[in-house]
Design a protein around this motif. Structure first.
Motif, PDB file in Angstrom:
ATOM      1  N   UNK A 440      24.389  10.481 -36.310  1.00  0.00           N
ATOM      2  CA  UNK A 440      23.976  10.988 -34.996  1.00  0.00           C
ATOM      3  C   UNK A 440      23.733   9.835 -34.028  1.00  0.00           C
ATOM      4  N   UNK A 459      14.269   8.816 -40.287  1.00  0.00           N
ATOM      5  CA  UNK A 459      14.809  10.140 -40.547  1.00  0.00           C
ATOM      6  C   UNK A 459      13.711  11.014 -41.095  1.00  0.00           C
ATOM      7  N   UNK A 460      13.971  12.307 -41.088  1.00  0.00           N
ATOM      8  CA  UNK A 460      12.976  13.275 -41.524  1.00  0.00           C
ATOM      9  C   UNK A 460      12.726  13.166 -43.022  1.00  0.00           C
TER      10      UNK A 460
ATOM     11  N   UNK B  68      15.152  17.622 -40.338  1.00  0.00           N
ATOM     12  CA  UNK B  68      16.475  17.379 -39.752  1.00  0.00           C
ATOM     13  C   UNK B  68      16.394  16.820 -38.341  1.00  0.00           C
ATOM     14  N   UNK B  69      15.529  15.877 -38.150  1.00  0.00           N
ATOM     15  CA  UNK B  69      15.395  15.248 -36.847  1.00  0.00           C
ATOM     16  C   UNK B  69      15.260  13.739 -37.020  1.00  0.00           C
ATOM     17  N   UNK B  86      13.845  14.283 -32.552  1.00  0.00           N
ATOM     18  CA  UNK B  86      15.021  14.702 -31.777  1.00  0.00           C
ATOM     19  C   UNK B  86      15.997  15.368 -32.735  1.00  0.00           C
ATOM     20  N   UNK B  87      16.388  16.593 -32.388  1.00  0.00           N
ATOM     21  CA  UNK B  87      17.305  17.323 -33.263  1.00  0.00           C
ATOM     22  C   UNK B  87      18.644  16.600 -33.327  1.00  0.00           C
ATOM     23  N   UNK B  88      19.241  16.581 -34.509  1.00  0.00           N
ATOM     24  CA  UNK B  88      20.506  15.859 -34.664  1.00  0.00           C
ATOM     25  C   UNK B  88      21.695  16.812 -34.669  1.00  0.00           C
ATOM     26  N   UNK B  90      23.895  19.901 -32.712  1.00  0.00           N
ATOM     27  CA  UNK B  90      24.138  20.329 -31.342  1.00  0.00           C
ATOM     28  C   UNK B  90      23.621  21.757 -31.129  1.00  0.00           C
TER      29      UNK B  90
END
Lengths: 463, 252
Positions: A440, A459-460, B68-69, B86-88, B90
């Protein structure tokens, strides 16, 4: 040394030097053999602490088992063990402690009648009282935690609840045995009914039914307590004159006299009449009001500065009307202290019920509405005395002060620990989710992932 | 020393939801590894302090709010207070998120605010997103991400420092037709939210007593000061993140 370690280390040292825990374990092994093995397996100080806590809880459960409804006891036991597993399993995040539910099977099926209450009490009472005394002394010496909502307090609150509960049980058992020997157990109270009155299982409700054995003559309250202690409590020396037993004796005498006379005698303070709504300030006995409220109270009720008027009552409570102009004048003259500024309004000390250590009188300017969480008064805001051309400027008090914004050390610690954990996972490129983050940042954002990592990007928590 | 589930819940690192019904979530698997069972976690949990003051009631199954961020730490002063995620993927419904503050009132703070404490730094760039701040850092500046335009805590923190000059680099995205209509109804000027926020932030800083220079990086539709950041081909500059993605990364 962390705060928790500093707290539990004296207790662990004390228990180890007194050789208490091995004796406790030997007594409890017939009941909780499997569970005890798991507790004793890890000898790190933190695990010892929580293990000992579990032992004490289990001991209290065994102690009061025969005196109560067995079904409720088992339910209570399950709850205690369930709750405690949360603590046990997290003692060290790096150590995986597999606590399963096998011990619940033992709880359900072990022989409940193998030892009598008196026998168990004889064995366990001095041991547990020693431990509780030490814990109490350690707790009293602790640094006061100013943030009341800290999780450390959460755990300590749970602990203290159990301590008081165990103390009640221990204080109760000899008396229960004594009463049972005199035939009061079966006839005069039903433990199930008593248990259902309060979920915590407080035994205070036992004493009104025990009261007929006490036949005090006309005595003052102190004399009655002294008489009770001399005649009944004296045989248990360790409880004599202790605060707990005095409180229990007080309760017994109170209920006895109430049952006999139909009203409270001497032990209940007469109720102090509250000042009525919108009372004349000169008629209010200021001696009963905190000194720092006195000036504000006078301001509220001065005819020149009085900004709130009574408008009767409705179904929700008292109704009032606020004159905004006078209120703004008072605030600008700093005659009224605003405890909290919000976007739409403010919070001040209530002018009606007065003694607001935690101000609860909320005013919302935009909604033209105010209410008090303390006394329930509510109503509208009158803006007729505020000219349209004049804007009220609260900015001098509404500024947020960054010097007052504090992050607690534990808050910082848990966040930094999380950041370190996430950093490790971010650098673990084999993980698919971490690769998603790299992808990303690199492809969708055009950044160098290592550069972003230097600025804190991680990362999470995907495991 | 680890952390309890109570602490994690209290500080927002673990949240509970009734909508989570599977055991596929990582945090649930982690908790199960440490001895909990799904049924034990699922039931309502209640934590009390002093019997009545604080009550935390959790229903449902636990999950990690930043799942998932890409996450960035947020700080107040020198201490970490929260995380920004921040969301990865779309088209996310919630592209930006901070840790929930359901059980405590500590402000989330801002990203990279530690630069305020460095006396050697003369200029600080304030952006409303961390991704924009990464671009500023790549260009050689010192960014601060205030995560949104209304974070008065961080702005106040900047104002109290009073050591660095400030560049305001908020976004300049176009207004949608619905927003245009709303602005007409409410009497607001037809300016993007980022531009309005620039004006508002500058005014707020001055109200707080900030006396150093405030420079507009992207603000060139209002005010007398021209923006120092312009696009050479004449196109509308939206924000640093988009510019870096489209053009900037190929030049620097």
């Amino acid at each position: 040394m962390s705060t928790d370690e500093w707290t539990y280390r004296p207790l662990v040292n004390y228990l180890n030097t007194r050789d208490i825990i091995p004796r406790l374990i030997s007594l409890l092994r017939p009941y909780y053999g499997c569970f005890l093995d798991k507790i004793c397996a890890d000898q790190s100080p933190a695990n010892q602490y929580y293990g000992y806590y579990t032992l004490l809880t289990l001991a209290s459960v065994v102690l009061h088992r025969d005196a109560f409804d067995v079904g409720k006891i088992v339910t209570q036991e399950k709850r205690v063990i369930h709750n405690h597993q949360v603590s046990l399993c997290r003692v060290d995040a790096c150590t995986t402690r597999e606590v399963n539910h096998e011990q619940l099977r033992y709880v359900d099926y072990f022989d409940r009648r193998s030892k009598s209450v008196a026998e168990l009490a004889t064995y366990l009472r001095p041991l547990i009282m020693d431990v509780l005394d030490v814990k109490c002394s350690v707790g009293d010496n602790e640094e006061p935690n100013r943030d009341r909502a800290m999780p450390h307090d959460l755990e300590r609150g749970e602990w203290w609840k159990h301590v008081h509960q165990i103390q009640r049980y221990l204080a109760m058992i000899p008396l229960a045995v004594f009463l049972q020997s005199h035939g009061f157990y079966a006839d005069q109270y039903d433990p199930r009914t008593i248990w259902n009155r309060e979920k915590n299982g407080s035994l205070m409700y036992l004493f009104p039914e025990c009261a007929p054995i006490i036949r005090p003559q006309a005595m003052s309250a102190d004399e009655q307590i002294e008489w009770f202690c001399n005649n009944y409590v004296d045989q248990w020396e360790e409880y004599h004159a202790s605060a707990t037993m005095r409180m229990l004796a007080n309760r017994i005498v109170k209920h006895t006299l109430k049952a006999r006379n139909g009203f409270d005698v001497g032990l209940t303070k007469p109720k102090v009449e509250q000042p009525s709504l919108f009372a004349d300030p000169h008629s209010i006995p200021f001696g009963r009001i905190l000194s720092h409220h006195r000036d504000q109270y006078a301001v509220y009720h001065d005819s020149k500065t009085k900004f709130i008027e009574s408008r009767g009552e409705d179904k929700h409570g008292k109704v009032g009307l606020i004159h905004l102009g006078r209120l703004c004048d008072l605030i600008e003259q700093k005659k009224i202290v605003v405890s909290k500024w919000k976007e739409q309004g403010c919070t001040i000390s209530c002018p009606i019920h007065g003694r607001d250590s935690d101000p609860s009188f909320n005013i919302e300017f935009e909604r033209n509405w105010f209410w008090c969480y303390g006394c329930g008064i509510h109503g509208r805001i009158d803006r007729s005395d505020v000219p349209d051309t004049i804007s009220v400027n609260f900015s001098h008090t509404a500024k947020p002060d960054a010097t007052n914004i504090k992050v607690s050390p534990e808050h910082h610690r848990i966040m930094s620990d999380t950041q370190i954990l996430l950093q490790k996972m971010y650098l673990g490129e084999s993980d698919d989710d971490a690769m998603d983050a790299w992808e990303y940042l690199a492809t969708q954002r055009g950044h160098d992932p290592y550069h972003a990592f230097d600025l804190g990007a991680v990362m999470d928590m995907s495991m | 020393m680890g952390w309890t589930l109570t602490q994690l819940t209290y500080y927002g690192l673990v949240a509970f939801s009734k909508n989570i019904k599977t055991v596929d979530y990582s945090i649930l698997q982690l908790l199960c590894k440490h001895g909990m069972t799904p049924t034990g976690i699922c039931r309502n949990k209640q934590y009390t302090v002093n019997d009545e003051t604080v009550e935390i009631i959790c229903e449902g199954l636990p999950y990690f709010p930043l799942n998932n961020r890409v996450t960035f730490p947020l700080m107040v002063g020198q201490r970490m207070s929260s995380f920004y995620g921040r969301a990865i993927w779309k088209n996310s419904k919630v592209p930006h998120i901070k840790l929930p503050r359901k059980h405590h009132s500590t402000p989330p703070g801002g990203w990279n605010t530690a630069v305020l404490a460095d006396p050697r730094i003369e200029h600080v760039s304030v952006t409303e997103a961390v991704i924009d701040g990464l671009v500023i850092d790549r260009l050689g500046g010192y960014p601060i991400g205030i995560i949104g335009t209304g974070n008065s805590t961080t702005i106040c923190e900047i104002a109290l420092g009073k050591k660095q000059n400030i560049y305001l680099g908020y976004d300049n995205e176009e207004l949608s037709p619905a927003e245009l209509k709303l602005h007409k109804e409410t009497g607001k000027p037809d300016l993007p939210p980022g531009q309005l926020a620039t004006e508002r932030t500058a005014k707020l800083l001055r109200d707080f007593g900030y006396k150093e220079t405030i420079t507009y990086l992207t603000h060139y539709t209002l005010g007398s000061e021209n923006p120092i950041w312009k696009v050479s081909d004449g196109s509308i500059f939206k924000d640093f993140g988009a510019w870096w993605k489209d053009k900037g990364q190929f030049f620097f």
